[in-house]
Design a protein around this motif. Structure first.
Motif, short mmCIF file in Angstrom:
data_model
loop_
_atom_site.label_atom_id
_atom_site.label_comp_id
_atom_site.label_asym_id
_atom_site.label_seq_id
_atom_site.Cartn_x
_atom_site.Cartn_y
_atom_site.Cartn_z
N LYS A 184 -47.27 4.67 15.16
CA LYS A 184 -46.93 3.98 13.91
C LYS A 184 -46.50 2.77 13.01
O LYS A 184 -47.30 2.08 12.78
CB LYS A 184 -45.70 4.90 13.67
N THR A 185 -45.75 2.49 14.65
CA THR A 185 -44.99 1.60 14.06
C THR A 185 -46.33 0.23 14.45
O THR A 185 -46.49 -0.69 13.13
CB THR A 185 -44.04 0.48 15.45
N THR A 186 -47.24 0.42 15.10
CA THR A 186 -48.09 -0.78 15.49
C THR A 186 -50.03 -0.60 14.15
O THR A 186 -49.46 -1.95 13.93
CB THR A 186 -49.06 -0.06 16.89
N THR A 223 -37.90 -1.43 12.03
CA THR A 223 -35.51 -1.30 12.71
C THR A 223 -35.99 -0.62 13.71
O THR A 223 -35.97 0.56 14.45
CB THR A 223 -35.24 0.22 12.27
N GLU A 224 -36.74 -1.09 15.43
CA GLU A 224 -36.79 -1.18 16.97
C GLU A 224 -35.43 -1.58 17.22
O GLU A 224 -34.43 -2.70 17.68
CB GLU A 224 -37.49 -2.06 17.34
N GLU A 225 -35.21 -0.56 18.17
CA GLU A 225 -33.81 -0.51 19.40
C GLU A 225 -34.12 -0.15 20.74
O GLU A 225 -35.35 0.41 20.54
CB GLU A 225 -32.73 0.10 19.03
N THR A 254 -37.43 1.48 20.18
CA THR A 254 -38.24 2.85 19.21
C THR A 254 -38.12 2.45 18.11
O THR A 254 -36.86 2.13 17.90
CB THR A 254 -37.99 3.99 20.41
N THR A 255 -38.79 2.95 17.13
CA THR A 255 -37.63 3.27 15.53
C THR A 255 -36.94 4.04 15.41
O THR A 255 -36.96 5.18 15.70
CB THR A 255 -39.05 3.20 14.80
N VAL A 256 -36.11 3.04 15.58
CA VAL A 256 -34.69 4.42 14.90
C VAL A 256 -34.44 4.42 13.17
O VAL A 256 -33.34 5.55 12.91
CB VAL A 256 -33.29 3.36 14.99
N MET A 274 -36.39 3.85 10.27
CA MET A 274 -38.16 3.16 9.28
C MET A 274 -38.73 1.91 9.27
O MET A 274 -38.41 1.10 10.37
CB MET A 274 -38.06 3.34 8.10
N ASP A 275 -40.14 1.88 9.71
CA ASP A 275 -40.89 1.13 9.43
C ASP A 275 -41.61 0.82 7.34
O ASP A 275 -41.75 1.58 7.16
CB ASP A 275 -42.56 1.30 9.88
N PHE A 276 -42.20 -0.13 7.21
CA PHE A 276 -41.89 -0.49 5.95
C PHE A 276 -42.93 -1.36 5.84
O PHE A 276 -43.02 -3.33 6.41
CB PHE A 276 -40.60 -0.81 5.09
MG LIG Z 1 -42.38 3.06 15.23
#
Ligand SMILES: [Mg+2]
Ligand SMILES: Nc1nc2c(ncn2[C@@H]2O[C@H](COP(=O)(O)OP(=O)(O)OP(=O)(O)O)[C@@H](O)[C@H]2O)c(=O)[nH]1
Length: 212
Positions: free
Chosen positions: A33-35, A48-50, A71-73, A75-77
């Motif tokens: 998803k983030t990719t 918001t990666e941790e 991992t996203t903690v 959201m991504d925007f």
């Molecule tokens: Mg993600």
């Protein structure tokens, strides 16, 4: 269709934009998803990666994504403009199961959902609950995009539809989340599907989104 600013405009919304549409991107842990949002966004994406911690062990299946360190903690925007006139605002959901309660809030006001799935052995099962969550909680039009990893075995759409218990009208397509054109193709299919579904509910989605 889409453009990345190279003129130092820092990604300001083009003056030609007349519509904005919110899109949610969901999927199980590590499906990409983030990719995808990073590949397609014309602005620097918010992330918001941790670091993946031991809390994840035994809860989130790391099979197939062994090299995944973050991992996203929340959201991504990101944002992408279609045909210079429609701005898609992309909200990526966190994939770890313990954060799924955030999905309904992130879905508020969205026109549709792009669902990424990883069909590799041992990974597909993680998507089953995603569809439960979509059908019971979110209830928005969605398109399924199979994110291809190097060891993904191609499956026919019918086979996947059966495995995921999807309705005949739910679009299923292939994508590579790392590829801008491929990600854009998936988002365009989602906008088209949201338009089709909203034909009976005209207030949900603007009817004149140009889809090229
Ligand atoms: Mg993600
Ligand atoms: N080969 C390949 N690797 C990918 C693809 N998409 C993502 N990856 C890799 O797979 C991993 C998962 O990517 P993310 O984008 O962080 O996944 P995510 O769905 O946002 O993960 P969570 O937010 O933790 O649920 C990363 O290591 C990516 O580099 C793809 O299309 N092909």
């Amino acid at each position: 269709m889409a453009s990345v600013p190279s003129d130092g405009s820092a990604g300001y919304l083009p003056e030609t934009v007349t519509r904005s549409v919110k899109i949610l991107v969901v999927g199980s842990f590590g499906v990409g998803k983030t990719t995808l949002i990073g590949s397609v966004s014309e602005i620097a994406p918010l992330r918001t990666e941790e670091t993946v911690t031991q809390v994840s062990e035994g809860v989130d299946d790391l099979t197939g994504v062994d090299d995944k360190r973050t991992t996203t903690v929340a959201m991504d925007f990101g944002r992408i403009t279609l045909n210079g006139s429609v701005a898609l605002y992309l909200f990526g959901a966190p994939g770890q199961r313990r954060f799924w309660d955030l999905w309904e809030g992130l879905a508020e006001g969205a026109a549709g959902v792009l669902v990424l799935v990883d069909t590799r052995p041992g990974r597909l099962e993680a998507s089953f609950e995603v569809f439960d969550q979509l059908e019971l909680g979110i209830r928005l039009p969605f398109v399924v995009a199979v994110n291809h990893f190097p060891d993904t075995v191609p499956h026919g759409a019918d086979e996947l539809r059966t495995a995921l218990d999807l309705l005949p009208e739910t679009p299923i397509l292939d994508c590579d989340a790392r590829d801008r054109a491929s990600a854009l193709n998936a988002l365009t299919a989602l906008v088209q599907h949201a338009l089709d579904v909203s034909a009976d509910r005209p207030a949900d989605v603007p009817q004149d989104i140009p889809v090229a």
